[in-house]
Each structure stands twice: as C-alpha cells, then as structure tokens.
Design a protein around this motif. Sequence first.
Motif, PDB file in Angstrom:
ATOM      1  N   ASP A   1       0.872  -1.156   0.025  1.00  0.00           N
ATOM      2  CA  ASP A   1       0.040  -0.060  -0.004  1.00  0.00           C
ATOM      3  C   ASP A   1       0.889   1.407   0.016  1.00  0.00           C
ATOM      4  N   PHE A   2       0.374   2.255  -0.686  1.00  0.00           N
ATOM      5  CA  PHE A   2       1.237   3.592  -0.650  1.00  0.00           C
ATOM      6  C   PHE A   2       0.112   4.568   0.010  1.00  0.00           C
ATOM      7  N   GLY A   3       0.479   4.725   1.195  1.00  0.00           N
ATOM      8  CA  GLY A   3      -0.294   5.778   2.006  1.00  0.00           C
ATOM      9  C   GLY A   3      -1.738   4.992   2.233  1.00  0.00           C
ATOM     10  N   GLU A   4      -2.740   6.101   2.200  1.00  0.00           N
ATOM     11  CA  GLU A   4      -4.340   5.461   2.421  1.00  0.00           C
ATOM     12  C   GLU A   4      -4.752   5.254   0.906  1.00  0.00           C
ATOM     13  N   ASN A   5      -4.531   5.732   0.044  1.00  0.00           N
ATOM     14  CA  ASN A   5      -5.239   5.714  -1.522  1.00  0.00           C
ATOM     15  C   ASN A   5      -4.286   4.938  -2.358  1.00  0.00           C
ATOM     16  N   GLY A   6      -3.366   4.433  -2.121  1.00  0.00           N
ATOM     17  CA  GLY A   6      -2.638   3.883  -3.358  1.00  0.00           C
ATOM     18  C   GLY A   6      -2.203   2.427  -2.921  1.00  0.00           C
ATOM     19  N   SER A   7      -1.950   1.296  -3.874  1.00  0.00           N
ATOM     20  CA  SER A   7      -1.819  -0.028  -3.929  1.00  0.00           C
ATOM     21  C   SER A   7      -1.205  -0.600  -4.892  1.00  0.00           C
ATOM     22  N   LEU A   8      -0.322  -1.629  -4.920  1.00  0.00           N
ATOM     23  CA  LEU A   8       0.357  -2.206  -6.166  1.00  0.00           C
ATOM     24  C   LEU A   8       0.189  -3.635  -5.735  1.00  0.00           C
ATOM     25  N   ASN A   9      -0.324  -4.191  -6.637  1.00  0.00           N
ATOM     26  CA  ASN A   9      -0.285  -5.922  -6.651  1.00  0.00           C
ATOM     27  C   ASN A   9       0.417  -6.685  -7.548  1.00  0.00           C
ATOM     28  N   VAL A  10       0.954  -7.662  -7.355  1.00  0.00           N
ATOM     29  CA  VAL A  10       1.697  -8.444  -8.573  1.00  0.00           C
ATOM     30  C   VAL A  10       1.526  -9.696  -8.156  1.00  0.00           C
ATOM     31  N   THR A  11       0.971 -10.627  -9.364  1.00  0.00           N
ATOM     32  CA  THR A  11       0.570 -11.980  -9.198  1.00  0.00           C
ATOM     33  C   THR A  11       1.076 -12.892 -10.213  1.00  0.00           C
ATOM     34  N   HIS A  12       1.845 -13.789  -9.920  1.00  0.00           N
ATOM     35  CA  HIS A  12       2.273 -14.657 -10.826  1.00  0.00           C
ATOM     36  C   HIS A  12       2.024 -16.281 -10.626  1.00  0.00           C
ATOM     37  N   HIS A  13       1.411 -17.120 -11.346  1.00  0.00           N
ATOM     38  CA  HIS A  13       1.196 -18.463 -11.455  1.00  0.00           C
ATOM     39  C   HIS A  13       2.013 -19.276 -12.456  1.00  0.00           C
ATOM     40  N   HIS A  14       2.677 -20.112 -12.140  1.00  0.00           N
ATOM     41  CA  HIS A  14       3.491 -21.090 -12.909  1.00  0.00           C
ATOM     42  C   HIS A  14       3.075 -22.609 -12.720  1.00  0.00           C
TER      43      HIS A  14
END
Length: 600
Positions: free
Chosen positions: A227-240
């Motif tokens: 999460d970036f502060g209260e309003n931002g987020s980054l999600n990275v997902t990988h399936h192999h």
Amino acid sequence: MKLSKITAAILATALPTSVFADQNTLEQIIVSANNFAQNVRSVTSEMHVITAEEIEAKHYTTLIQALNTLPGISFTQNGGLGSSTSILLRGSSNNRTLILIDGIRANDPSSTTGANLANIMIANIERIEVIKGAQSGVWGSDAAAGVINIITKDSPDTFINAEAGSYNTRKLSVATTLKAEKTSLALSASHIETDGFTSYAPRGENIGQYEDDGYDNTNFSAKFSTDFGENGSLNVTHHHTKALSDYDAEYANPNSDGAVDAQTDLTSIEYKIDNTKLTLQQSLFTSNQKESDYTDNVEGTTQSIQLTQQLGNLILGTAYSYNKIDSEKPVYSFPAPTYIKTYQNQLIQKTDTTTVSAFANHSHEFEGVVFNEALRWDNYSNFDPKFTGKIGAKFPIDELSSISMNYGTAYNAPSLMQIVNPWGISNPSLKPENSRELSLNYTNGGFTLSLFDKNIEDLIEWQSSQFQNVEGSTNIKGYEISYSKSLGKIDISTNFTRLKTEKEDGTPLARRPETQIGFDMTWYATNQLDINLNAQYIGERSEEHYTQNYSVWNANLNYQINKSISAYLKVENLFDTYYQVIDNYATAERSAYIGVNAKF
C-alpha cells in the motif's frame, strides 16, 4: 475469515440459500463476480462459493472434483488425472466459461476448448466463486455461459498438506504469507504425481490389464501486495504450472504411447490510486504433444491492459487485449481468411487478433430491491463489433426468502485454434455464436429453486472433423433444486438438476446428462472426529452404455489430532462402480488415500 463447517457446507451447496440464513457471516463475504469487489447480498445472479473449509474437509485434488458437487455442473474427461477435461455449465461446454485464477484469464487462445482444466489442481485455494448465466456483458466473449474465479490463499497462517494413496499417488503442498506493515508476500507451491491408469479402455473391460498413463504436475504461485499511504496500492501476481501427462495416442489402442508436456504462466500487475485502477495481464500457454512419429508444439498468448474508474457503485472501464497462437503444423484451407497469414496456399498458424472494449457495471438498491446492470462493447479485429449486456433484480420477501430474475445477452467468438484446427479440417467461415438467457431463482432458508432458459444462434459444434455453426437456434433449458439442513451434529445437503438441450433439428447436444442428483452428509461425531459421505447420480446421456444411469459414492474421515495437525482418510468410488464419463475412456476404480494437514 473463518467459516463454521456448517456454513461452509451450505455455501458450497447453494449460496442464495445462505444469503438470509447467516447475515453476519455473509456481510463479510466479498466476491468479484461482477468485475469488482462486492458483498454477496448485492449480487443478483445465482452464484456458489466453495470455501477453503469445504475443500479441506472433502480433500479434493482437482478443480473438477469440487465443481462437480454443484447443481447444474457436469464434466467429461478422457481418462484419469491430467487427461483432457471439460465442464458443462448448465449444458454449455468449457470454452463458453471464463476461468480466472486470482482474476487472471486462464482461457487459452491456442486451445479449442478454452482453459486447460486438467492441469488446475486445487491445493492452496482460498475459495472458488461460480457465477451462472450469460456474463458477456461484464467479461466479454469468453463468459457466455458463466464465470469461475479461483482465489488462492494469502492467509498469515502456514499450511502444509501431504497425501499418498492408490495408483501410487503422492501429493505435497505448502502455502505461507510474509507480512511487514503495509506489504505482504504470499507464496505457495504444490506437486502431485501418480502412476495413474489407462486413459482408453473399451467399455466393460477391466482397466488393470492395460498400461498406466501417468501424470506429474508442479505449481508455484506468488502474490505481492503493498500500500502507498491511504489511497494507493500495487499488486503483482504470478502463477506457474508445469505438467506432463501420458495418454493413449492411437484410437482404440489402450497400450499406445503419447504424452503432453504443458506449461502455463499467468501474470498480473495491478496499480490502484483512489478509485482508479490500471491492470496489466499476460497469460502464456505452451503445449508439446509427443507421439511416436511427430511432436506438435503449440503456443498461445493473451496480453491485456485495462483501466477502470469506480464512481460509487458504478464501474466504468476500457480494455485492449491481444491474442496470438503459434504452431508449427500447417493446415490447408482455401480461401484463407484475411486475418490468418498464408504462405504458398498453406495457413500459417502464427496469427493474432486484437479486441478493444468499453464497459459499464452498476449495482444499486431501491426500496429494498437490489439491481445489477452491465453493458459492454467489444470491437474484434476479426469479427464485427458487438454489444452485450445483462440486467438483474433481487426482490426480498422476508428475512429468509427472496426471488431474483436475470436476463443477459452473450457472444462467443470462435478461438483462432477452432478456425485453424490442426487436428482436423479448418473452417475460415466459422461465425461467432449469439445467445440470450433468462433465469429465475427462489430461495427460502435452505431451499433454492432455479429455472433457466437459453437460446443460442449459430452454435459452434464439432461436426465431421471440423468446427461448424449449427443451423438455426439451439435451446438449453432446465431447473435446479437444492436443499441444505443442519440437524445438530449432522449436516445434510442435496441437489437435483434436470436439463434439456435441443438443436433446430430436434436432436440433443452430446454428452449432457439429462438428470443429475447430488448428496452430501457430514456427521460431527466428536469435537475431533467427523465423517462425510457424498454421492452423485448421473441419468441418461447421449452416449449411453456405461456413461449413464450410475451413482458414485465417496467417503471422508477427518480427525483433529491437536490444534495444528489433522489426519484424514478418503475413499473415492466407495462401492467400486464401473462407469465412464466418455464412452470407451476409463475412470478410477475404488481408491483410497491418507493424508495429513498442518496449520500454524
């Protein structure tokens, strides 16, 4: 969120049943059926949620085993683990159902049957959401019959499962999550291998007299979130996933050799700031099919970028997707369609298509009535642009009962591989199919009744070694009844499905069971011991012989050794029923497995 065993069982049988049965629990269940997170009470479509507790109590190995417990879902399979598999969702086959894994599309553009369900194991799954009915208005062409969204674990606990049993089957899985303030990393891995049994078996023959067709599957997954502060987020997902499956390459020869070496890589990057979300996804599929005198190498790629803006309960979005197939095997067809590359009058199976989309989804409540609306425009590079949509309403009657109604239009564009078809005759004239579906659901406590009626124009079907459009309108209709009841220490649930399919010429669609009955009973004998018995009956089917009028019973015994460790015994096909789901293809005999679960 931890559900009680009773609630989990009810949810797995029919979610609408429990919508008013346990308000506190259901308020916490968030689903993504409409392409954004929402409470299950605000979803008008009929949907089911299979929870982690249900999966762990029944010890399913494959996605198909879990889905097969739901009303309205049957399947076909050319043998045991790893063999070609397709679900039939309310009579519609695999390639009309969108399969998502953590929101990433698993439908393979280089396949004629959509997602490769044979290689989707069920280890480390948090829940499975199944939404029935025409969903193209939300998700596009792949979702003409419905959506199945598989959510993997990201719990702070660590889970380990080890299992061994019949056909020299060994299974091991582990999942854990690392967390530090606003950042988390969920990791999971699983491996299964088995000697298996023959895939081809002439009807009535003992499968033990033929050579085994083994299977090996390894999966790694990672989900990173910050999460970036209260309003931002980054999600990275990988399936192999990498899988090797043996099969009988020669028709009617149970001792012939063939193998498929398949690999799937699903990746998603999601950036969200305030109510704006940007999502990049890539799905890569590689399949090397090896037979005695040749090897087919096929690759499929889907890449997409999607931008959405949420305004209260309204979601506005646009998307661009790119699909590509690459195969070394040439196919002859004249004249070739303009979007497929040619060389010296041969179709070169290295071709691509693009789609530009715009959509709007809305959910709101007016005087106690819940409404869902969706409208989508898809502009295909190889077909005409298309509008699809859906509208649904849920009318509460009292605290325990409600009626919901849904109507949707859908569009199923043929995949590139269905047009090129290297395993038969290509069909450059293949057209998209269009459908419209109306459904009605009534719930009252543990009782649910669902009626559905779908008409499909230009249905795509395998005929005479190629995919063709069926002339006129094809009708699929039927009803589903489910009932769940808790009797103190005993939970009971049952369901019944009646399905009728009819093409313009009056003939039915192949392999769809007309009648299907499910039964499930769990006895919580002590605080440490529970015993489950479940069964399924399949009625008449078009292939007749051993594919119809049979029932298969399974049993599970679970024992909680201490707070962290439990052990189990499961017996599949308890009464050793001889049956087939496709004529002349084998199914497992009575088989037993023991396992241990650890959670800490």
